[in-house]
Design a protein around this motif. Structure first.
Motif, PDB file in Angstrom:
ATOM      1  N   ASP A 363       0.849  -1.191   0.000  1.00  0.00           N
ATOM      2  CA  ASP A 363       0.000   0.000   0.000  1.00  0.00           C
ATOM      3  C   ASP A 363       0.882   1.237   0.000  1.00  0.00           C
ATOM      4  OD1 ASP A 363      -1.833   1.972   0.300  1.00  0.00           O
ATOM      5  OD2 ASP A 363      -2.411   1.441   2.342  1.00  0.00           O
ATOM      6  N   PRO A 364       0.841   2.049  -1.052  1.00  0.00           N
ATOM      7  CA  PRO A 364       1.684   3.242  -1.063  1.00  0.00           C
ATOM      8  C   PRO A 364       1.146   4.366  -0.188  1.00  0.00           C
ATOM      9  CG  PRO A 364       0.344   3.191  -3.024  1.00  0.00           C
ATOM     10  CD  PRO A 364       0.074   1.902  -2.295  1.00  0.00           C
ATOM     11  N   ALA A 365       0.010   4.168   0.450  1.00  0.00           N
ATOM     12  CA  ALA A 365      -0.569   5.152   1.382  1.00  0.00           C
ATOM     13  C   ALA A 365      -0.786   6.509   0.710  1.00  0.00           C
ATOM     14  CB  ALA A 365       0.312   5.299   2.627  1.00  0.00           C
ATOM     15  N   LEU A 366      -1.240   6.497  -0.533  1.00  0.00           N
ATOM     16  CA  LEU A 366      -1.564   7.744  -1.209  1.00  0.00           C
ATOM     17  C   LEU A 366      -2.749   8.404  -0.515  1.00  0.00           C
ATOM     18  CD1 LEU A 366      -1.343   6.579  -4.916  1.00  0.00           C
ATOM     19  CD2 LEU A 366       0.217   8.148  -3.777  1.00  0.00           C
ATOM     20  N   GLN A 367      -2.636   9.702  -0.292  1.00  0.00           N
ATOM     21  CA  GLN A 367      -3.735  10.454   0.311  1.00  0.00           C
ATOM     22  C   GLN A 367      -4.018  11.662  -0.576  1.00  0.00           C
ATOM     23  OE1 GLN A 367      -1.695  10.841   4.193  1.00  0.00           O
ATOM     24  NE2 GLN A 367      -3.596  10.080   5.057  1.00  0.00           N
ATOM     25  N   LEU A 368      -5.261  11.795  -0.990  1.00  0.00           N
ATOM     26  CA  LEU A 368      -5.649  12.877  -1.875  1.00  0.00           C
ATOM     27  C   LEU A 368      -6.545  13.843  -1.120  1.00  0.00           C
ATOM     28  CD1 LEU A 368      -6.580  10.808  -5.063  1.00  0.00           C
ATOM     29  CD2 LEU A 368      -4.326  11.581  -4.308  1.00  0.00           C
ATOM     30  N   PHE A 369      -6.226  15.141  -1.180  1.00  0.00           N
ATOM     31  CA  PHE A 369      -7.030  16.163  -0.526  1.00  0.00           C
ATOM     32  C   PHE A 369      -7.334  17.264  -1.537  1.00  0.00           C
ATOM     33  CE2 PHE A 369      -4.313  14.314   2.737  1.00  0.00           C
ATOM     34  CZ  PHE A 369      -5.249  13.920   3.684  1.00  0.00           C
ATOM     35  N   ILE A 370      -8.542  17.808  -1.446  1.00  0.00           N
ATOM     36  CA  ILE A 370      -8.932  18.917  -2.307  1.00  0.00           C
ATOM     37  C   ILE A 370      -9.212  20.110  -1.419  1.00  0.00           C
ATOM     38  CG2 ILE A 370     -10.568  19.745  -4.027  1.00  0.00           C
ATOM     39  CD1 ILE A 370     -11.016  16.827  -4.805  1.00  0.00           C
ATOM     40  N   SER A 371      -8.462  21.184  -1.600  1.00  0.00           N
ATOM     41  CA  SER A 371      -8.590  22.358  -0.749  1.00  0.00           C
ATOM     42  C   SER A 371      -9.828  23.158  -1.124  1.00  0.00           C
ATOM     43  CB  SER A 371      -7.348  23.243  -0.889  1.00  0.00           C
ATOM     44  OG  SER A 371      -7.326  23.843  -2.174  1.00  0.00           O
ATOM     45  N   ALA A 372     -10.158  24.139  -0.271  1.00  0.00           N
ATOM     46  CA  ALA A 372     -11.308  24.997  -0.528  1.00  0.00           C
ATOM     47  C   ALA A 372     -11.108  25.817  -1.809  1.00  0.00           C
ATOM     48  CB  ALA A 372     -11.542  25.926   0.658  1.00  0.00           C
ATOM     49  N   GLU A 373      -9.828  26.009  -2.194  1.00  0.00           N
ATOM     50  CA  GLU A 373      -9.544  26.745  -3.429  1.00  0.00           C
ATOM     51  C   GLU A 373      -9.544  25.818  -4.643  1.00  0.00           C
ATOM     52  OE1 GLU A 373      -7.625  26.935  -0.674  1.00  0.00           O
ATOM     53  OE2 GLU A 373      -8.565  28.790   0.023  1.00  0.00           O
ATOM     54  N   HIS A 374      -9.950  24.584  -4.439  1.00  0.00           N
ATOM     55  CA  HIS A 374     -10.012  23.595  -5.516  1.00  0.00           C
ATOM     56  C   HIS A 374      -8.629  23.290  -6.088  1.00  0.00           C
ATOM     57  CE1 HIS A 374     -14.054  22.298  -5.767  1.00  0.00           C
ATOM     58  NE2 HIS A 374     -13.915  21.817  -6.998  1.00  0.00           N
ATOM     59  N   ALA A 375      -7.690  23.019  -5.199  1.00  0.00           N
ATOM     60  CA  ALA A 375      -6.380  22.550  -5.609  1.00  0.00           C
ATOM     61  C   ALA A 375      -6.176  21.160  -5.008  1.00  0.00           C
ATOM     62  CB  ALA A 375      -5.284  23.501  -5.149  1.00  0.00           C
ATOM     63  N   LEU A 376      -5.580  20.266  -5.781  1.00  0.00           N
ATOM     64  CA  LEU A 376      -5.322  18.904  -5.318  1.00  0.00           C
ATOM     65  C   LEU A 376      -3.973  18.869  -4.607  1.00  0.00           C
ATOM     66  CD1 LEU A 376      -5.807  15.813  -5.307  1.00  0.00           C
ATOM     67  CD2 LEU A 376      -4.646  15.752  -7.523  1.00  0.00           C
ATOM     68  N   THR A 377      -3.940  18.339  -3.396  1.00  0.00           N
ATOM     69  CA  THR A 377      -2.695  18.162  -2.652  1.00  0.00           C
ATOM     70  C   THR A 377      -2.638  16.728  -2.150  1.00  0.00           C
ATOM     71  OG1 THR A 377      -3.728  18.946  -0.615  1.00  0.00           O
ATOM     72  CG2 THR A 377      -2.575  20.583  -1.964  1.00  0.00           C
ATOM     73  N   PHE A 378      -1.471  16.369  -1.585  1.00  0.00           N
ATOM     74  CA  PHE A 378      -1.246  14.994  -1.161  1.00  0.00           C
ATOM     75  C   PHE A 378      -0.855  14.954   0.308  1.00  0.00           C
ATOM     76  CE2 PHE A 378      -0.204  15.536  -5.616  1.00  0.00           C
ATOM     77  CZ  PHE A 378      -1.017  14.587  -6.207  1.00  0.00           C
ATOM     78  N   GLY A 379      -1.014  13.763   0.913  1.00  0.00           N
ATOM     79  CA  GLY A 379      -0.690  13.589   2.319  1.00  0.00           C
ATOM     80  C   GLY A 379       0.806  13.582   2.579  1.00  0.00           C
ATOM     81  N   ASP A 380       1.173  13.549   3.901  1.00  0.00           N
ATOM     82  CA  ASP A 380       2.576  13.613   4.302  1.00  0.00           C
ATOM     83  C   ASP A 380       3.411  12.489   3.698  1.00  0.00           C
ATOM     84  OD1 ASP A 380       2.011  15.819   5.773  1.00  0.00           O
ATOM     85  OD2 ASP A 380       1.760  14.746   7.672  1.00  0.00           O
ATOM     86  N   ALA A 381       2.810  11.312   3.553  1.00  0.00           N
ATOM     87  CA  ALA A 381       3.573  10.164   3.058  1.00  0.00           C
ATOM     88  C   ALA A 381       4.046  10.372   1.623  1.00  0.00           C
ATOM     89  CB  ALA A 381       2.744   8.891   3.149  1.00  0.00           C
ATOM     90  N   SER A 382       3.453  11.312   0.898  1.00  0.00           N
ATOM     91  CA  SER A 382       3.813  11.504  -0.499  1.00  0.00           C
ATOM     92  C   SER A 382       5.229  12.021  -0.661  1.00  0.00           C
ATOM     93  CB  SER A 382       2.829  12.465  -1.172  1.00  0.00           C
ATOM     94  OG  SER A 382       2.930  13.757  -0.591  1.00  0.00           O
ATOM     95  N   SER A 383       5.889  12.447   0.425  1.00  0.00           N
ATOM     96  CA  SER A 383       7.274  12.897   0.324  1.00  0.00           C
ATOM     97  C   SER A 383       8.196  11.770  -0.117  1.00  0.00           C
ATOM     98  CB  SER A 383       7.742  13.449   1.670  1.00  0.00           C
ATOM     99  OG  SER A 383       7.663  12.446   2.664  1.00  0.00           O
ATOM    100  N   ASP A 384       7.725  10.524  -0.026  1.00  0.00           N
ATOM    101  CA  ASP A 384       8.526   9.382  -0.443  1.00  0.00           C
ATOM    102  C   ASP A 384       8.202   8.937  -1.870  1.00  0.00           C
ATOM    103  OD1 ASP A 384       9.877   8.916   2.090  1.00  0.00           O
ATOM    104  OD2 ASP A 384       7.892   8.364   2.821  1.00  0.00           O
TER     105      ASP A 384
END
Length: 550
Positions: A363-384
């Protein structure tokens, strides 16, 4: 004794050249707490006393604490020789002094003989609880500031790891410095840092010193505020005493000790073991580590703690397994088995630790978040992850690709230009040394009217009645909505006046609407006024939803 194989018990005490007379004490070359500081006056620690034991050749020294005018609490090994008691006439107790390099001059210094003692039953039975209460005769005069008893910690209120405490004793301080009482500030560690499987134990360590021979039985007191006696010195882990080392103390707050101090008819027995815990596992991040308990006696409840070997920080507590993550890579992990009963709680630490290593995880532990400004960001684990392939497909989920982009973990994907509607957003990861390739998806609802949150499915039948199914997205789920059915007779593409049927319903994610009975020549329309709503902080405008069924 049970601890001889693992620790040095302070049975061999500092020696003197002569015995102590009833009215005076002359110390010959010996030393004191290593790295400690001398009390400024007798009033700084008026409860701290010196216990001398005449052995027939050279006397031995112990320390102790005055708990009332007639009783001194010290270590049991000070009055026993290989579990055989020494003669009462061999003991002398001195109070009201901090420097005994010269004669003890009353009224500051007081010398007493010992008329009796009471040892903890666990010491004579198993060598467990190293405590004895000496009864002096006559009682000390405690009316002055130099000689006063100290209160004992309340049952169950003992200090825990990280708490600052202070030891008072007459043991070795440095070669050539003799005959003076010293104090040593310490920080408590977890009990298993001193000895594994030993009940009623406190463990303390100072960066600048350690207890040594002659400090046996010395009082460990709380630091700050009014001092309270929390422990009695019983063991050291470094026989040289010349460098900082951990020291073990009998914990006076446990049920096993507190009941004995209170003269209870029965003393509860805590769990004990001669074994160690064991931690096993592959050490690969993402695969569980297991803590195996030793064979405990007298226990009824168990729990486990997994700790960082370097810092002692508890990583997890409760069950016997811990699954390290990518953030634990290169960290040493060990475990502690903790057993509890009516007599108290005892720890058994693992002798080994396992260093977590990086590995390929499913499991690569991908985390997807969409901000109030409608930008896609990723969780802390994405640094790897380094590179991610982001795709956005239309409402059908597997339909037209609206967006396809390769991004780094630091990138944010702008979604504000996407037209209103519902989409399937996915991020794919190609894999690296830590992780296998992986993919994570989520539903994206672009800024629009709430009518975009409702999807009409093809009419069908249930229990002989025609039904229409609606797939409803948050935040409309759980809302009460009134639907309007319009039925009108139509001929040759022309429809006459409509009759309206109103029905209220609470929306679910999969909502079934029963179609009102209609004649074959009637046109059926469905409409509803949907209130405004928001999802993840994004507002949606109110709207009218309409659909023509036939």
């Amino acid at each position: 004794m049970a601890l001889r194989a693992r620790v040095l018990v302070l049975v061999v005490l500092a020696t003197l050249a002569s015995t102590v007379p009833a009215a005076a004490f002359h110390a010959e070359p010996t030393a004191h707490i290593f790295g400690g500081t001398s009390p400024a006056s007798e009033a700084d620690a008026p409860w701290s006393v010196l216990v001398e034991v005449a052995t027939g050749v050279q006397p031995e020294l112990c320390s102790g604490s005055l708990i009332d005018a007639a009783h001194v609490l010290t270590a049991a090994h000070c009055v026993y020789s290989t579990l055989a008691p020494r003669a009462l006439s061999s003991f002398t107790v001195i109070a009201g002094a901090t420097d005994l390099t010269g004669p003890v001059a009353p009224p500051t210094g007081q010398v007493r003989r010992v008329g009796g003692w009471r040892a903890h039953p666990a010491y004579t039975a198993r060598g467990d609880v190293d405590l004895v209460i000496l009864t002096v005769s006559p009682a000390f005069d405690v009316s002055g500031a130099a000689v006063r008893p100290i209160a004992i910690v309340a049952p169950g209120q003992g200090p825990g790891p990280g708490v600052r405490v202070k030891l008072y004793g007459w043991g070795n301080e440095s070669p050539g410095v003799v005959g003076r009482e010293h104090a040593l500030d310490q920080t408590l560690l977890r009990p298993s840092a001193c000895a594994s499987g030993v009940p009623s134990l406190l463990c303390g360590r100072a960066d600048g010193g350690a207890a040594c021979v002659g400090d046996s039985g010395g009082g460990l007191v709380s630091a700050g505020g009014t001092p309270v006696l929390v422990g009695v010195e019983r063991l050291v882990l470094d026989s040289s005493c010349a460098r900082p080392a951990a020291n073990g103390y009998t914990d006076l707050s446990t049920p096993q000790v507190a009941s004995w101090l209170a003269h209870a008819a029965t003393v509860p027995i805590p769990p004990r073991t001669k074994g160690l815990a064991t931690i096993v596992g592959s050490g690969v991040a993402g695969e569980p580590l297991t803590c195996r308990a030793p064979l405990w006696s007298g226990s009824s409840r168990f729990r486990y703690e997994f700790v960082d070997v370097a810092s002692g920080v508890v990583l997890a507590t409760g069950g016997s397994t811990y699954t390290p993550t990518v953030h634990d890579v290169d960290r040493g992990v060990s475990c502690v088995s903790i057993a509890s009963s009516a007599g108290g709680t005892t720890e058994a630490a693992a002798a080994n630790g396992i260093v977590v290593r990086a590995a390929v995880l499913a499991d690569p532990a991908l985390q997807l978040f969409i901000s109030a400004e409608h930008a896609l960001t990723f969780g802390d684990a994405s640094s790897d992850f380094i590179y991610l392939h982001v795709t956005l497909r239309d409402r059908a989920g597997e339909g037209k690709v609206v967006l396809s982009k390769i991004v780094t973990d630091a990138d944010a994907v702008d979604l504000s230009h996407v037209r209103p509607g519902a989409y399937r957003l996915c991020a794919a990861f190609a894999g690296n040394i830590r992780y296998r390739a992986g993919r994570a998806c989520r539903r994206l609802i672009a800024r629009a009217s709430v009518t975009d949150l409702v999807r009409l499915m093809r009419p069908g039948r249930r229990s002989g009645r025609r039904v229409v199914r609606l797939l409803v997205d948050p935040p409309l789920v759980g809302r009460r909505v009134t639907f309007h059915w319009r039925l009108s007779r139509c001929r040759a593409q022309r429809c006459g006046p409509a009759r309206t049927v109103r029905r209220g319903i609470t929306l679910m994610s999969n909502t079934a609407l029963h179609v009102p009975s209609a004649r074959n020549d009637e046109r059926v329309e469905l409409s509803a006024r949907l209130a405004k709503a928001s999802v993840r902080g994004v507002p949606y405008a109110a709207g009218v939803w309409r659909a023509v069924l036939r």
